[in-house]
Write a protein that holds these residues in place. Structure first.
Motif, mmCIF file in Angstrom:
data_model
loop_
_atom_site.group_PDB
_atom_site.id
_atom_site.type_symbol
_atom_site.label_atom_id
_atom_site.label_comp_id
_atom_site.label_asym_id
_atom_site.label_seq_id
_atom_site.Cartn_x
_atom_site.Cartn_y
_atom_site.Cartn_z
ATOM 1 N N ILE A 125 42.320 -27.317 49.639
ATOM 2 C CA ILE A 125 41.972 -26.089 50.354
ATOM 3 C C ILE A 125 40.694 -25.540 49.728
ATOM 4 O O ILE A 125 40.589 -25.423 48.501
ATOM 5 N N TYR A 126 39.736 -25.199 50.580
ATOM 6 C CA TYR A 126 38.455 -24.683 50.135
ATOM 7 C C TYR A 126 38.205 -23.337 50.803
ATOM 8 O O TYR A 126 38.385 -23.206 52.009
ATOM 9 N N LEU A 127 37.777 -22.363 50.024
ATOM 10 C CA LEU A 127 37.400 -21.042 50.531
ATOM 11 C C LEU A 127 35.933 -20.831 50.192
ATOM 12 O O LEU A 127 35.542 -20.932 49.027
ATOM 13 N N TYR A 128 35.122 -20.580 51.230
ATOM 14 C CA TYR A 128 33.690 -20.383 51.064
ATOM 15 C C TYR A 128 33.287 -18.965 51.440
ATOM 16 O O TYR A 128 33.781 -18.409 52.416
ATOM 17 N N LYS A 129 32.345 -18.422 50.676
ATOM 18 C CA LYS A 129 31.765 -17.114 50.968
ATOM 19 C C LYS A 129 30.852 -17.224 52.196
ATOM 20 O O LYS A 129 30.425 -18.327 52.556
ATOM 21 N N PRO A 130 30.523 -16.096 52.826
ATOM 22 C CA PRO A 130 29.592 -16.133 53.962
ATOM 23 C C PRO A 130 28.258 -16.802 53.628
ATOM 24 O O PRO A 130 27.622 -17.401 54.491
ATOM 25 N N SER A 131 27.849 -16.758 52.384
ATOM 26 C CA SER A 131 26.599 -17.390 51.953
ATOM 27 C C SER A 131 26.699 -18.907 51.899
ATOM 28 O O SER A 131 25.701 -19.600 51.756
ATOM 29 N N GLY A 132 27.919 -19.438 51.961
ATOM 30 C CA GLY A 132 28.156 -20.872 51.832
ATOM 31 C C GLY A 132 28.576 -21.280 50.432
ATOM 32 O O GLY A 132 29.004 -22.407 50.204
ATOM 33 N N ALA A 133 28.478 -20.373 49.478
ATOM 34 C CA ALA A 133 28.892 -20.660 48.102
ATOM 35 C C ALA A 133 30.418 -20.732 48.025
ATOM 36 O O ALA A 133 31.130 -20.072 48.778
ATOM 37 N N GLY A 134 30.909 -21.533 47.100
ATOM 38 C CA GLY A 134 32.353 -21.646 46.906
ATOM 39 C C GLY A 134 32.941 -20.367 46.353
ATOM 40 O O GLY A 134 32.363 -19.751 45.465
ATOM 41 N N ALA A 135 34.090 -19.971 46.905
ATOM 42 C CA ALA A 135 34.827 -18.816 46.383
ATOM 43 C C ALA A 135 36.048 -19.284 45.606
ATOM 44 O O ALA A 135 36.390 -18.722 44.574
ATOM 45 N N ASP A 136 36.719 -20.343 46.084
ATOM 46 C CA ASP A 136 37.904 -20.870 45.409
ATOM 47 C C ASP A 136 38.273 -22.190 46.066
ATOM 48 O O ASP A 136 37.974 -22.416 47.236
ATOM 49 N N SER A 137 38.935 -23.066 45.333
ATOM 50 C CA SER A 137 39.464 -24.302 45.906
ATOM 51 C C SER A 137 40.623 -24.790 45.063
ATOM 52 O O SER A 137 40.659 -24.571 43.852
ATOM 53 N N HIS A 138 41.570 -25.421 45.747
ATOM 54 C CA HIS A 138 42.747 -25.982 45.084
ATOM 55 C C HIS A 138 43.246 -27.176 45.865
ATOM 56 O O HIS A 138 43.084 -27.237 47.084
ATOM 57 N N SER A 139 43.890 -28.086 45.166
ATOM 58 C CA SER A 139 44.596 -29.193 45.794
ATOM 59 C C SER A 139 46.054 -29.086 45.393
ATOM 60 O O SER A 139 46.374 -28.554 44.333
ATOM 61 N N TYR A 140 46.923 -29.584 46.253
ATOM 62 C CA TYR A 140 48.351 -29.577 45.932
ATOM 63 C C TYR A 140 48.980 -30.899 46.335
ATOM 64 O O TYR A 140 48.513 -31.594 47.236
ATOM 65 N N LYS A 141 50.027 -31.250 45.622
ATOM 66 C CA LYS A 141 50.907 -32.370 45.923
ATOM 67 C C LYS A 141 52.322 -31.828 45.752
ATOM 68 O O LYS A 141 52.647 -31.286 44.692
ATOM 69 N N PRO A 142 53.160 -31.932 46.761
ATOM 70 C CA PRO A 142 54.513 -31.363 46.654
ATOM 71 C C PRO A 142 55.277 -31.831 45.422
ATOM 72 O O PRO A 142 55.903 -31.020 44.746
ATOM 73 N N ALA A 143 55.230 -33.112 45.094
ATOM 74 C CA ALA A 143 55.988 -33.617 43.949
ATOM 75 C C ALA A 143 55.528 -32.976 42.643
ATOM 76 O O ALA A 143 56.320 -32.769 41.735
ATOM 77 N N ARG A 144 54.261 -32.633 42.550
ATOM 78 C CA ARG A 144 53.701 -32.063 41.331
ATOM 79 C C ARG A 144 53.787 -30.535 41.317
ATOM 80 O O ARG A 144 54.006 -29.926 40.276
ATOM 81 N N ASP A 145 53.575 -29.899 42.482
ATOM 82 C CA ASP A 145 53.336 -28.462 42.521
ATOM 83 C C ASP A 145 54.425 -27.619 43.175
ATOM 84 O O ASP A 145 54.342 -26.399 43.139
ATOM 85 N N ASP A 146 55.404 -28.237 43.794
ATOM 86 C CA ASP A 146 56.445 -27.497 44.510
ATOM 87 C C ASP A 146 57.813 -27.897 43.980
ATOM 88 O O ASP A 146 58.603 -28.549 44.670
ATOM 89 N N ALA A 147 58.094 -27.490 42.745
ATOM 90 C CA ALA A 147 59.324 -27.911 42.055
ATOM 91 C C ALA A 147 60.590 -27.509 42.804
ATOM 92 O O ALA A 147 61.574 -28.244 42.807
ATOM 93 N N ASP A 148 60.592 -26.333 43.463
ATOM 94 C CA ASP A 148 61.809 -25.907 44.157
ATOM 95 C C ASP A 148 61.888 -26.436 45.595
ATOM 96 O O ASP A 148 62.871 -26.223 46.287
ATOM 97 N N GLY A 149 60.831 -27.122 46.059
ATOM 98 C CA GLY A 149 60.860 -27.757 47.366
ATOM 99 C C GLY A 149 60.892 -26.815 48.556
ATOM 100 O O GLY A 149 61.292 -27.204 49.650
#
Length: 156
Positions: A125-149
């Motif tokens: 997931i990528y979030l960009y400012k109106p200027s085109g600059a990056g504001a935030d980004s993250h990647s997820y994998k359920p097995a790694r990041d969603d322990a409670d499912g």
């Protein structure tokens, strides 16, 4: 030395490998990548609106207008905030799939698209400012990041 190695390993595994920190008030707080129930992207009767991205204003003083901000996934599906939507300090918005009425008061903006955007098997997931600059980004994998499912991953 063993304690230092254990702490370094714990820190390295507690943070998703592809998280990027930017100096931005707006951050991706989390994503409901897997809508409850069976995926059904019909505009009427489907559950696309149960899939959402939460964006939060972490500033203690600045109000941020989302107009012009862009959200993308790994394959280029995107949504651009074209209307004014003001986030007060500490406020958040849920960017939902499907159709609905955008509301500052209810902290919701709809993508007006009934297709799911976030992959149930993992995505970026990528979030960009109106200027085109990056504001935030993250990647997820359920097995790694969603322990409670529960289909929700928290980033910040």
């Amino acid at each position: 030395m063993v304690v230092g190695l254990a702490v370094a390993t714990l820190v390295a595994t507690a943070t998703p490998a592809s998280a990027t920190e930017y100096s931005s008030a707006l951050k991706i707080q989390g994503v409901q990548y897997n809508a409850p129930g069976s995926d059904d992207n019909r505009c009427v009767g489907g559950n696309t609106s149960q899939e959402y991205l939460t964006i939060k204003n972490y500033s203690k003083t600045a109000t941020v207008n989302l107009r012009g901000y862009l959200v993308k996934d790994a394959v280029g599906n995107s949504f651009k905030f074209t209307a004014d939507h003001h986030l007060q300090p500490g406020d958040y918005v849920r960017l939902r799939g499907g159709n609905g009425n955008d509301s500052d008061g209810n902290n919701v903006v709809y993508r007006d698209n009934c297709n799911f955007i976030w992959n149930n098997t993992g995505d970026s997931i990528y979030l960009y400012k109106p200027s085109g600059a990056g504001a935030d980004s993250h990647s997820y994998k359920p097995a790694r990041d969603d322990a409670d499912g529960n289909g929700y991953v928290t980033f910040h």
